[in-house]
Structure formats: structure tokens, C-alpha cells
Design an enzyme around this catalytic site. Structure first.
Site, PDB file in Angstrom:
ATOM      1  N   PRO A  11     -10.414  -2.818   9.919  1.00  0.00           N
ATOM      2  CA  PRO A  11     -10.225  -1.798   8.888  1.00  0.00           C
ATOM      3  C   PRO A  11     -10.288  -0.356   9.372  1.00  0.00           C
ATOM      4  O   PRO A  11      -9.962   0.548   8.614  1.00  0.00           O
ATOM      5  CB  PRO A  11     -11.395  -2.076   7.939  1.00  0.00           C
ATOM      6  N   ASP A  28       1.155  -0.723  12.434  1.00  0.00           N
ATOM      7  CA  ASP A  28       1.041  -0.163  11.089  1.00  0.00           C
ATOM      8  C   ASP A  28       0.339   1.190  11.159  1.00  0.00           C
ATOM      9  O   ASP A  28      -0.249   1.541  12.166  1.00  0.00           O
ATOM     10  CB  ASP A  28       0.143  -1.077  10.231  1.00  0.00           C
ATOM     11  N   LYS A  60       3.698   1.878   6.732  1.00  0.00           N
ATOM     12  CA  LYS A  60       4.145   2.086   5.356  1.00  0.00           C
ATOM     13  C   LYS A  60       3.021   2.812   4.631  1.00  0.00           C
ATOM     14  O   LYS A  60       1.861   2.590   4.897  1.00  0.00           O
ATOM     15  CB  LYS A  60       4.339   0.748   4.648  1.00  0.00           C
ATOM     16  N   GLY A 117      -3.134  -3.388   9.996  1.00  0.00           N
ATOM     17  CA  GLY A 117      -4.457  -2.947   9.569  1.00  0.00           C
ATOM     18  C   GLY A 117      -5.208  -4.108   8.934  1.00  0.00           C
ATOM     19  O   GLY A 117      -4.619  -4.966   8.282  1.00  0.00           O
ATOM     20  N   GLY A 118      -6.523  -4.143   9.134  1.00  0.00           N
ATOM     21  CA  GLY A 118      -7.345  -5.172   8.491  1.00  0.00           C
ATOM     22  C   GLY A 118      -6.998  -6.568   8.997  1.00  0.00           C
ATOM     23  O   GLY A 118      -6.915  -6.803  10.197  1.00  0.00           O
ATOM     24  N   ASP A 119      -6.804  -7.483   8.064  1.00  0.00           N
ATOM     25  CA  ASP A 119      -6.390  -8.845   8.401  1.00  0.00           C
ATOM     26  C   ASP A 119      -4.888  -8.972   8.208  1.00  0.00           C
ATOM     27  O   ASP A 119      -4.284  -8.297   7.371  1.00  0.00           O
ATOM     28  CB  ASP A 119      -7.121  -9.860   7.509  1.00  0.00           C
ATOM     29  N   ILE A 141      -3.569 -10.499   4.480  1.00  0.00           N
ATOM     30  CA  ILE A 141      -3.957  -9.967   3.171  1.00  0.00           C
ATOM     31  C   ILE A 141      -3.171  -8.697   2.873  1.00  0.00           C
ATOM     32  O   ILE A 141      -3.258  -7.707   3.605  1.00  0.00           O
ATOM     33  CB  ILE A 141      -5.478  -9.730   3.124  1.00  0.00           C
ATOM     34  N   ALA A 183     -10.225  -5.119   4.938  1.00  0.00           N
ATOM     35  CA  ALA A 183     -10.908  -3.940   4.393  1.00  0.00           C
ATOM     36  C   ALA A 183     -12.078  -4.332   3.492  1.00  0.00           C
ATOM     37  O   ALA A 183     -13.118  -3.669   3.503  1.00  0.00           O
ATOM     38  CB  ALA A 183      -9.914  -3.076   3.624  1.00  0.00           C
ATOM     39  N   MET A 234      -5.243  -0.923  -2.603  1.00  0.00           N
ATOM     40  CA  MET A 234      -4.078  -0.096  -2.987  1.00  0.00           C
ATOM     41  C   MET A 234      -4.117   0.327  -4.453  1.00  0.00           C
ATOM     42  O   MET A 234      -3.084   0.384  -5.101  1.00  0.00           O
ATOM     43  CB  MET A 234      -2.762  -0.865  -2.745  1.00  0.00           C
TER      44      MET A 234
HETATM   45  N1  SAH Z   1      -4.101  -6.054   5.564  1.00  0.00           N
HETATM   46  C1  SAH Z   1      -5.034  -5.012   5.126  1.00  0.00           C
HETATM   47  C2  SAH Z   1      -4.692  -4.477   3.758  1.00  0.00           C
HETATM   48  C3  SAH Z   1      -3.346  -3.760   3.694  1.00  0.00           C
HETATM   49  S1  SAH Z   1      -3.063  -3.046   2.119  1.00  0.00           S
HETATM   50  C4  SAH Z   1      -6.456  -5.590   5.158  1.00  0.00           C
HETATM   51  O1  SAH Z   1      -6.636  -6.793   5.332  1.00  0.00           O
HETATM   52  O2  SAH Z   1      -7.400  -4.806   5.001  1.00  0.00           O
HETATM   53  C5  SAH Z   1      -3.676  -1.404   2.375  1.00  0.00           C
HETATM   54  C6  SAH Z   1      -4.891  -1.175   1.498  1.00  0.00           C
HETATM   55  O3  SAH Z   1      -6.043  -1.736   2.117  1.00  0.00           O
HETATM   56  C7  SAH Z   1      -5.244   0.285   1.293  1.00  0.00           C
HETATM   57  O4  SAH Z   1      -4.487   0.857   0.254  1.00  0.00           O
HETATM   58  C8  SAH Z   1      -6.714   0.194   0.926  1.00  0.00           C
HETATM   59  O5  SAH Z   1      -6.886  -0.203  -0.408  1.00  0.00           O
HETATM   60  C9  SAH Z   1      -7.179  -0.971   1.805  1.00  0.00           C
HETATM   61  N2  SAH Z   1      -7.763  -0.476   3.055  1.00  0.00           N
HETATM   62  C10 SAH Z   1      -7.349  -0.741   4.295  1.00  0.00           C
HETATM   63  N3  SAH Z   1      -8.153  -0.154   5.208  1.00  0.00           N
HETATM   64  C11 SAH Z   1      -9.109   0.493   4.507  1.00  0.00           C
HETATM   65  C12 SAH Z   1     -10.239   1.286   4.866  1.00  0.00           C
HETATM   66  N4  SAH Z   1     -10.549   1.548   6.129  1.00  0.00           N
HETATM   67  N5  SAH Z   1     -10.991   1.800   3.867  1.00  0.00           N
HETATM   68  C13 SAH Z   1     -10.703   1.553   2.577  1.00  0.00           C
HETATM   69  N6  SAH Z   1      -9.661   0.813   2.185  1.00  0.00           N
HETATM   70  C14 SAH Z   1      -8.873   0.281   3.135  1.00  0.00           C
END
Ligand code: SAH
Length: 274
Positions: free
Chosen positions: A17, A40, A63, A95-97, A100, A126, A177
Site C-alpha cells: 500500500p 501503477d 490510472k 498498488g496493494g494486492d 483487489i 490497502a 476509491m
Molecule cells: N489493488 C489496490 C487497490 C486499488 S484501488 C489494493 O489492493 O490496495 C485504489 C484505491 O485503494 C484508492 O482509491 C484507495 O481507496 C485505496 N488505497 C490504495 N493505497 C492506499 C493507501 N496507501 N492509503 C489509503 N488508501 C489506499
């Protein structure tokens, strides 16, 4: 079709995240060997500048919801296929996983179509990162026995029955989001009599040095909410567990409004590193 022995492999990896140290060792190993990294927006620059092969070509295809500028998904798919067919080791960083709220299915479909080998490496989503760095257990005895990962990005997708159920469940609700629609989201939950012991945590730029957590009672927040804006990315956690932040927070708010992740530029940019 016989696999071309020179076909490269695509590694689709979650970058976590924000905090670069939340990257997995497996993703790190592939980044150190990568020829091409297609990334990303919500990926730490530290990962790209310090953990990635210095010779790798880095393509930014981020995006940003509602901001209009982005690389169309079909171009991202084409880039993955094109570089793999050239025999390159490609890492697609998300970003993140990976699985998701991402377009991984589109990318997998493109790779399958061209019979390109791939691996998928999970990342810390996240919700997990924000919960940990805000001192909020997503499930906890006497608070919540389940978690739902949701979005209220397109305001028309949820019908009234659905909102009623969301307002009444004891599950923890995590909205991705959805910071721009927060006012409408809370109005829906209040309209369906969400219990006053449910709290709201709004977590900006979770796990980064710019993290801020805003924790409120839902009804009080809704009364005073007047066009608050939050720094992207922002995550929303709703439920009894959200109140635990006040007791268990371990990271002070940065009180910064600066961006950790660069806002997206008008055109997708490919930059080769010297
Ligand atoms: N695949 C990502 C999510 C992508 S959608 C995951 O698994 O985390 C993008 C959304 O994820 C953002 O609009 C926000 O709501 C959330 N997000 C991602 N990184 C974040 C962070 N560091 N802090 C807060 N929200 C985050």
C-alpha cells in the site's frame, strides 16, 4: 501452439500500500532481475528507484479515478504482451494486492491469449496496511466477525436493499476509491439507521510518511461534514472496530497534505533510465 523458447515471462506483483518495506521478498527478487517494469501510480518511488534493477525500463501506466488521465487498459495489455514476446522479463507492479480492485483479469486474459507464461505474487492490500498502521483490528471479538471490501465509486451501483443490509450488518466495511462520495455514502447508511456505536476512520496515504487518520462517530461527522476533501489515496473503514483507533493508534498523524504518490500526468510516460 508451441511456446516460443524466447518468450519472456510476466510477473504480476502487488507492491503493497505505500511503505516500500511492505513489498514481499518474492516481488523484490523479480524486480531485481526485471528487464521491464510496468507500474501503477500507487507504487512507492523507493521501490522503483532503489529495489529495482537499475537497467530496467520503467513504464508508468497509472490510472487515477476521476482525473481523466490514464493509460487505456488495452495499451497496458499490449505492452505486457509485446515485451514478453521480445523475450523480456516483465514485472507488472500494482498498488496493494493484485486481485483487489485492479484490472488483473484483463491482463491475464491477454497473456493467456498469447500463451505467455506468468506468475502472480500477492501484495498487502490497502485495507490490511491501513488497518495495521492505524491500530484498527479489522475483525475483533465483540466488535466484528467479518470484513467486506467495497467501493462506492459509481454512485448508482448499490440499490436500497443493499444499503439497508450494509447499514445493519456488524461486519467491518472497508470502502476503496470512495472518499469523493463519502457524504452520500454516510447519508445512505444513516437513512437506513446505522447503529450509533459504529465509527468511521478515514485514512489518507496509509503506511506512508504522510499518513493521516481521521476518526469520528458517524452521526457527528455527517452533521459537520461540509465538503471535506482528502489527499489521494484515501481508504474508509466503517464499523465498531474503527473506534479502536483512538485507543490503539501507534503512529502519529503527519498532518501533511503533500502527496506521497505523484499525481498522474496528462500523458502516460515511458522513461528509460540512464
Ligand atoms: N489493488 C489496490 C487497490 C486499488 S484501488 C489494493 O489492493 O490496495 C485504489 C484505491 O485503494 C484508492 O482509491 C484507495 O481507496 C485505496 N488505497 C490504495 N493505497 C492506499 C493507501 N496507501 N492509503 C489509503 N488508501 C489506499
Amino acid at each position: 501452439m508451441i511456446q516460443n523458447i524466447h518468450t519472456g515471462k510476466v510477473i504480476i506483483a502487488g507492491a503493497g500500500p505505500g511503505d516500500p518495506e511492505l513489498l514481499t521478498l518474492k516481488a523484490l527478487r523479480y524486480l531485481q532481475q526485471a528487464d521491464v517494469v510496468i507500474t501503477d501510480r500507487l507504487v512507492s518511488d523507493v521501490i522503483l528507484n532503489e529495489y529495482t534493477n537499475k537497467e530496467a525500463l520503467i513504464l508508468h501506466v497509472g490510472k487515477q479515478c476521476r482525473k481523466g488521465a490514464s493509460t487505456p487498459q488495452f495499451i497496458i495489455n499490449e505492452l505486457l504482451v509485446e515485451y514478453a514476446l521480445q523475450g523480456k522479463s516483465v514485472v507488472r507492479l500494482k498498488g496493494g494486492d493484485v486481485s483487489i480492485f485492479s484490472n488483473v483479469l484483463d491482463e491475464l486474459t491477454a497473456l493467456l491469449k498469447y500463451k505467455i507464461p506468468y506468475e502472480i505474487i500477492p501484495g498487502i492490500t490497502a485495507a490490511s496496511g491501513a488497518a495495521a498502521y492505524a491500530g484498527i483490528p479489522l475483525t475483533a471479538r465483540d466488535h466484528s466477525t467479518a470484513v467486506r471490501l467495497l467501493t462506492y465509486y459509481k454512485t448508482d451501483i448499490l440499490n436500497d436493499e443493499y444499503w439497508k443490509e450494509l447499514a445493519q450488518t456488524d461486519d467491518t466495511l472497508v470502502f476503496y476509491m470512495s472518499s469523493d462520495t463519502l457524504g452520500a455514502l454516510l447519508a445512505k447508511l444513516i437513512q437506513h439507521n446505522i447503529s450509533p456505536d459504529k465509527h468511521l476512520a478515514i485514512i489518507e496515504q496509509a503506511t506512508t510518511p504522510m499518513q493521516n487518520v481521521h476518526s469520528h462517530n458517524i452521526y457527528e461527522y455527517a452533521k459537520n461534514e461540509s465538503g471535506n476533501t482528502y489527499v489521494s489515496p484515501t481508504l474508509i473503514i466503517i464499523g465498531k472496530v474503527a473506534a479502536l483507533h483512538q485507543q490503539f493508534q501507534w503512529l502519529p498523524n503527519s498532518n501533511s497534505k503533500n502527496y506521497y504518490f505523484k499525481p498522474i500526468e496528462k500523458t502516460a510516460k515511458a522513461e528509460a533510465r540512464a
